[in-house]
Design a protein around this motif. Structure first.
Motif, PDB file in Angstrom:
ATOM      1  N   GLU A  68      35.536  32.884  31.281  1.00 30.29           N
ATOM      2  CA  GLU A  68      36.654  32.466  32.120  1.00 30.29           C
ATOM      3  C   GLU A  68      36.615  30.965  32.363  1.00 30.29           C
ATOM      4  O   GLU A  68      35.541  30.344  32.311  1.00 30.29           O
ATOM      5  N   ASP A  83      39.934  30.537  36.342  1.00 32.62           N
ATOM      6  CA  ASP A  83      39.770  32.003  36.338  1.00 32.62           C
ATOM      7  C   ASP A  83      40.537  32.701  35.214  1.00 32.62           C
ATOM      8  O   ASP A  83      40.414  33.928  35.068  1.00 32.62           O
ATOM      9  N   LYS A  85      41.041  34.337  31.808  1.00 30.56           N
ATOM     10  CA  LYS A  85      40.081  34.935  30.879  1.00 30.56           C
ATOM     11  C   LYS A  85      40.481  34.552  29.454  1.00 30.56           C
ATOM     12  O   LYS A  85      41.591  34.873  29.007  1.00 30.56           O
TER      13      LYS A  85
END
Length: 334
Positions: A68, A83, A85
């Motif tokens: 991430e 954050d 992915k």
């Protein structure tokens, strides 16, 4: 951060997990907290000192990773956020807890794909997509021969060729590997350890009313030069992406190339520019990515190891035991 480092070039025992600086990103880059990274045969070549980084970047090995985003460069903020992915294609640095990647060499992990599986997508699937689709223009009813079908790139190549409607034959080094290639969709498999395969491969082509193969996707090199020419058809494409048996082509016949109008192309991915990789990734996402979501394409992870056992992963690959991708996982210290 922890990373796989080298005491010196050479044997896999020179690999160790040590400490090094977290990469500092540029404005057009993102920083990824890595949870898994793929192992590729070129990593072994680099470990031996035979394939240095083309752009004098970090000495940390590794061409792909998944995790991430933890930091975003100024130019990348319109596209990525912390954050997210992602899975990334990098020139070096993937064998580490953190890796910097260009914002356009980054792909969102498809829905339903684990981070371990995602680590096995960028290098294998983009390499195979570049060779078979972008260069080879694979299409419905083509007949494709993929060497080393049980390798990471081979398993990706079999699936991609079938995805585009081609018939696929493959060579592999054991009956188990041949059976596995057929499970992935290969229409014909040959165990090359049983001896010359040219006649059997040609019989398969003639059974499909073909004079030979439309595409050969070749990572073997020297040992298969004559056989490849024998089984290629008229107006065919011979795409070489490695040369595991040697770089020489002493049996190459220009007369055969001319008579059959064979297009012979050598290609690599690692040394390409970011702009080339960006365009490749865009085309890949447009044409292929939904295949991972709907199940038509699968990431074939053969085996995983923790980062502390990286030498075992290299040993497994050097012993030619692979059937798919090898992936190494990282558990971050809190």
């Amino acid at each position: 951060m922890r990373a796989v480092l080298l005491k010196d070039f050479g044997d896999r025992d020179n690999l160790y997990v040590g400490e090094t600086d977290v990469p500092k990103i540029k404005d057009d880059e993102i920083l990824i907290k890595v949870h898994a990274f793929g192992v590729n045969r070129v990593d072994i070549v680099q470990r031996k000192g035979q394939y240095p980084s083309p752009f004098n970047l970090t000495d940390v090995i590794g061409l792909e990773a998944a995790g991430e985003i933890v930091d975003v460069g100024e130019q990348a903020k319109d596209k990525w956020k912390i954050d997210d992915k992602v899975m990334v294609l990098v020139t070096n640095g993937g064998y580490a807890e953190y890796v910097a990647a260009h914002m356009d060499c980054t792909m969102r992990i498809p829905e339903g794909i684990s981070v371990v599986d995602a680590a096995g997508i960028p290098e294998a699937f983009l390499t195979a997509f570049q060779g078979l689709r972008v260069i080879g223009n694979v299409k419905r009813n083509d007949l494709v021969l993929i060497h080393a079908g049980a390798s990471g790139v081979g398993t990706a190549g079999i699936q991609l060729a079938k995805f585009f409607g081609a018939k696929v034959a493959t060579t592999a080094g054991s009956n188990e590997k041949v059976a596995y290639c057929k499970k992935l969709g290969a229409d014909k498999g040959i165990n090359y350890t049983h001896g010359p395969w040219t006649n059997t491969i040609l019989e398969f082509a003639r059974g499909l009313n073909k004079d030979g193969y439309d595409i050969i996707y070749d990572n073997i090199g020297k040992d298969y030069v004559q056989a490849n020419q024998d089984v290629l058809g008229v107006d065919s494409r011979w795409i070489v992406h490695s040369h595991l048996s040697g770089p020489e082509a002493d049996k190459l016949s220009f007369a055969t190339l001319l008579k059959k109008r064979i297009t012979l192309c050598g290609t690599v991915l690692r040394a390409r520019s970011n702009s080339y990789k960006m365009n490749l990734i865009r085309q890949f996402e447009d044409e292929i990515m939904n295949g991972f979501v709907d199940g038509r394409l699968k990431v074939i992870v053969d085996k995983t190891w923790p980062i502390e056992q990286i030498a075992e992963a290299h040993k497994y690959m050097e012993n030619n035991l692979t059937m798919g991708k090898l992936v190494v996982t990282i558990i971050h210290n809190k």
